[in-house]
Design an enzyme around this catalytic site. Structure first.
Site, PDB file in Angstrom:
ATOM      1  N   ARG A  23       7.155  -5.151 -15.059  1.00 33.60           N
ATOM      2  CA  ARG A  23       7.921  -6.521 -14.783  1.00 33.60           C
ATOM      3  C   ARG A  23       6.930  -7.733 -15.421  1.00 33.60           C
ATOM      4  NH1 ARG A  23       9.224  -3.978  -9.756  1.00 33.60           N
ATOM      5  NH2 ARG A  23       7.008  -4.258  -8.963  1.00 33.60           N
ATOM      6  N   GLU A  36       5.544  13.642 -14.817  1.00 32.07           N
ATOM      7  CA  GLU A  36       5.628  14.131 -13.239  1.00 32.07           C
ATOM      8  C   GLU A  36       5.974  15.658 -13.497  1.00 32.07           C
ATOM      9  OE1 GLU A  36       5.908  15.405  -9.805  1.00 32.07           O
ATOM     10  OE2 GLU A  36       5.007  13.563 -10.294  1.00 32.07           O
ATOM     11  N   CYS A  46       6.010  11.063   3.539  1.00 30.59           N
ATOM     12  CA  CYS A  46       6.151  11.059   4.947  1.00 30.59           C
ATOM     13  C   CYS A  46       7.054  11.196   5.649  1.00 30.59           C
ATOM     14  CB  CYS A  46       5.419   9.424   5.278  1.00 30.59           C
ATOM     15  SG  CYS A  46       3.797   8.909   4.381  1.00 30.59           S
ATOM     16  N   ASP A 288      -3.313   9.042  -3.377  1.00 30.71           N
ATOM     17  CA  ASP A 288      -4.014   9.999  -2.672  1.00 30.71           C
ATOM     18  C   ASP A 288      -5.172  10.667  -3.481  1.00 30.71           C
ATOM     19  OD1 ASP A 288      -2.181   9.409  -0.824  1.00 30.71           O
ATOM     20  OD2 ASP A 288      -1.169  11.318  -0.885  1.00 30.71           O
ATOM     21  N   TRP A 439      -0.067  -9.267  30.721  1.00 32.39           N
ATOM     22  CA  TRP A 439      -1.381  -8.971  29.862  1.00 32.39           C
ATOM     23  C   TRP A 439      -1.230  -7.829  28.998  1.00 32.39           C
ATOM     24  CZ3 TRP A 439      -5.558 -11.392  28.836  1.00 32.39           C
ATOM     25  CH2 TRP A 439      -6.366 -12.546  29.318  1.00 32.39           C
TER      26      TRP A 439
END
Length: 458
Positions: A23, A36, A46, A288, A439
């Site tokens: 970009r 990859e 995840c 990671d 609260w």
């Protein structure tokens, strides 16, 4: 002549960096080559437990951007290609095509290391037997699903009771397995203090998940066909038709270490605030495989989370594209769930505070996720740590039902801002009976923490 940026690793950090750099600079100015070794790119690791458990119906739902979409943005993405050597002085990488074994060198002007993390796989007898799975990538998730599809037995053992272990226990339970979770600690979820982990243990027991603490695994027993049959510990043997390793992950930095790039105490790459690898002006690292600064304790930690990886990629891409951005650090926020029980933490646990040499007080309160009289109000436990002399917030842990986990974000902002627990009590939080008591539980815990700080004196 265009510069070339080489990206090693095609998931969150690597492809976010490539996309952000693209970009910033067009292909006539910056050529981008990404490697990859797997079959997938830009996916949500995840989400794998929820795909395995059937909450997410298909694998494609976890993929944010396909290789084709990256290539359409003028990123030369080479799938099933593993970088096997980094030649830092020569500014080139050696990559192996995993389909035919051929190798080639690719030069770079800028290098991004985003090799991620790998599941901890202890060197135990039988650990590599068929039916024993780590779950870190989509390839890992698919391999586990393939095993479940062809396994007749319905006994599953999960080794480890951290986030992945607990989430995979739920996934296997949903698939109709009899699930046993073995872990070395006093309670599951070692990311919590034991008193809060006990609440998770009780909830798992209530779901029919057998949770065994203090269980050090010594071997994986196999049958005559070589497949897993049981998990052996110092205290007994647990039958298993499938085993999932949820012991945790470690930085995938063998490649970087072999190239002489600096590694920290946890094995992750060390960077500056712009995520440049220390001592190297044209090399960045993120995701990671790096260590990050803990803003509460002032130490460096390894935290494998997609939220950080995507932010790292954005920052790396901005810097590699000629801009400027920094990543100041983290406070250690994480959330998870086991069926209806939500689990959250941010900041320091008691042992973290002791390790950092901090004097602290604690406050634990029981409350509800909505006004107590509102239909469906459910219990919530909040534990808060504050620095003894200053009252500075150090950490928060929350275990409860719907609406519990995301309340930890209040504490995460307070930690980042360096707030005291007394200052927290004046926060103007949203209130209506369906959402909170008058609260909020986090503020109730802060009030109790203020009392504890005052009682401790100076």
């Amino acid at each position: 002549m265009a510069e070339r940026m080489v990206v090693v690793g095609g998931d969150a950090a690597g492809m976010s960096a490539a996309s952000q750099a693209r970009r910033a600079r067009g292909p006539e100015e910056l050529e981008i080559v990404a490697f990859e070794r797997g079959h997938f790119t830009s996916y949500s690791a995840c989400g794998i437990p929820y795909w395995v458990g059937g909450d997410v119906p298909e694998r494609a739902a976890l993929i944010a951007r396909t290789p084709r979409e990256h290539r359409e943005r003028a990123i030369d993405l080479r799938m099933r290609t593993e970088v096997v050597e980094l030649d830092i002085p020569g500014q080139r990488v050696r990559a192996r095509d995993l389909s035919d074994g051929s190798e080639s060198w690719t030069g770079f002007d800028k290098l991004v290391v985003a090799t991620g993390a790998r599941p901890v796989r202890p060197a135990l007898p039988g650990i590599d037997a068929p039916g024993v799975h780590g779950v870190q990538t989509l390839d890992d998730g698919q391999a586990l699903l393939d095993t479940l599809a062809r396994t007749a037995g319905r006994r599953a053992v999960v080794v480890g009771a951290g986030y992945i272990g607990v989430e995979m226990a739920e996934a296997l339970l949903k698939r109709g397995y009899e699930v046993t979770v073995l872990h070395r600690g006093e309670q599951p979820m070692a990311t919590l203090d034991p008193d809060m982990g006990r609440l998770v243990h009780e909830a798992m027991d209530g779901l029919g998940i057998t949770t065994v603490g203090g269980a050090a695994v010594t071997a994986i027993r196999t049958g005559a066909d070589g497949r897993v049959r049981a998990v052996v510990t110092e205290g007994g043997e647990y039958p298993a038709d499938v085993v999932v390793l949820g012991i945790g992950v470690e930085p995938e930095t063998d490649l970087a270490g072999a190239a002489g790039l600096p590694l920290g105490a946890h094995g992750g790459l060390l960077t500056d605030l712009s995520l440049r690898v220390r001592g190297h002006g044209n090399i960045w690292a993120g995701g990671d495989c790096v260590e990050v600064l803990d803003l509460v304790s002032g130490t460096h930690r390894h935290i494998a989370l997609g939220t950080h990886a995507n932010k790292h990629g954005q920052i790396i891409g901005a810097n590699a594209g000629g801009g400027y951005a920094t990543f100041p650090g983290v406070v250690g926020t994480a959330v998870s769930k086991v069926c209806e029980l939500e689990i959250a933490r941010t900041g320091l646990r008691e042992r973290d505070a002791r390790r950092a040499g901090l004097q602290y007080v604690t406050a634990t309160i029981e409350s509800t996720n909505s006004a107590g009289y509102y239909p469906g109000a459910a219990p919530m436990t909040v534990k808060m740590l504050a620095e003894r002399r200053t009252g500075r917030l150090l950490g928060v842990q929350i275990v409860g039902r719907e609406g519990a986990a995301k309340r930890v974000d209040i504490a995460a902002v307070a930690l980042t801002a360096g707030m005291t627990v007394e200052r927290m009590t004046t926060l103007d939080l949203g209130y209506a009976p369906p959402f909170s008591p008058v609260w909020d539980p986090v503020l109730v815990a802060a009030r109790k923490a203020v009392t504890a700080v005052r009682a401790a004196g100076v």
